[in-house]
Design an enzyme around this catalytic site. Structure first.
Site: not given
Length: 247
Positions: A13, A16, A53, A89, A154, A237
């Site tokens: 992901g 964006r 790079g 991600n 979620y 975390t």
């Protein structure tokens, strides 16, 4: 500053938002980056053209399809040889109050966010175990720690990812592989730009630092956890939330 020179990193992901910022920061710090997109190849191509790079590339991947994940991982390993880091991600949201939430909306979020991370991690662990090194960073959310009305699916997917990460960290620590999470709070992205001023004020009232984070501030945290500067950190975390949640 976290040095990522000579490191090869895979970001899901990455075309964006937070993912794009992570890709940019990792490349700026010397890493060679492979990143995925789901539907917007134009965004991925535009991002690739800006990276410093050489050796960077992007590929399409559907988190909900095991064959797509496996094909993407095989392509990355084939090009990179060894993989030093992974950032999970990619994810989706399908918000709604529980009594109105369709079972398929719950399932699709769990499928992409939790099961998708499982598929990528499992596939990427194989080359890491062989080389006996690596750092996996899973992007979760403050919502997985606090809960949020209208986001039960979620929140469940992100809380599950934290527990998943701790378990895997225990399994692979003896092979010098680390697994950590970053739990962003509210980030200034396309998703938050469209919020009304009233909603933004309500959000900021909950944040001790009184502002949203930039995507780059999440990316710097990811760069640290992927670098050798954090080589004694695993199963943790890291909250990037401006003090919104202190757990």
């Amino acid at each position: 500053m976290s040095d990522l020179k000579a490191k090869k990193i895979f970001v899901t992901g990455g075309s964006r938002g937070i993912g794009a910022a992570i890709v940019q920061v990792l490349a700026q710090k010397g890493a060679t980056v492979a990143f995925t997109y789901s539907s917007r190849e134009d965004a991925a191509a535009k991002l690739l053209s800006t990276l410093p790079g050489t050796g960077h590339f992007y590929l399409q991947m559907d988190l909900a399809k095991e064959a797509s994940v496996q094909a993407a991982v095989e392509q990355v390993v084939s090009k990179f040889g060894e993989v030093d880091g992974v950032v999970n991600n990619a994810g989706i949201t399908k918000d709604g109050l529980l009594l109105r939430m369709k079972p398929e909306d719950f399932d699709s979020v769990i499928q992409a966010n939790l099961r998708g991370g499982f598929l990528v991690t499992k596939a990427m662990l194989k080359p890491m175990l062989k080389s006996r090194k690596g750092s996996i960073v899973n992007i979760t959310s403050v919502i997985g720690q606090t809960g949020n009305a209208g986001q039960a699916n979620y929140a469940a997917s992100k809380a599950g990812t934290e527990a998943f990460s701790k378990s895997i960290a225990l399994e692979v620590a003896s092979r010098n592989i680390r697994v950590n999470c970053i739990a962003p709070g509210f980030i200034a992205t396309e998703m938050t730009h469209v919020l009304s001023e009233e909603v933004k004020k309500a959000i900021l009232a909950k944040i001790p630092l009184e502002r949203m984070a930039s995507p780059e501030e999440v990316a710097y945290a990811a760069a640290f956890l992927l670098s050798d500067e954090s080589k004694y950190i695993t199963g943790q975390t890291l909250g990037v939330n401006g003090g919104m949640y202190m757990g």
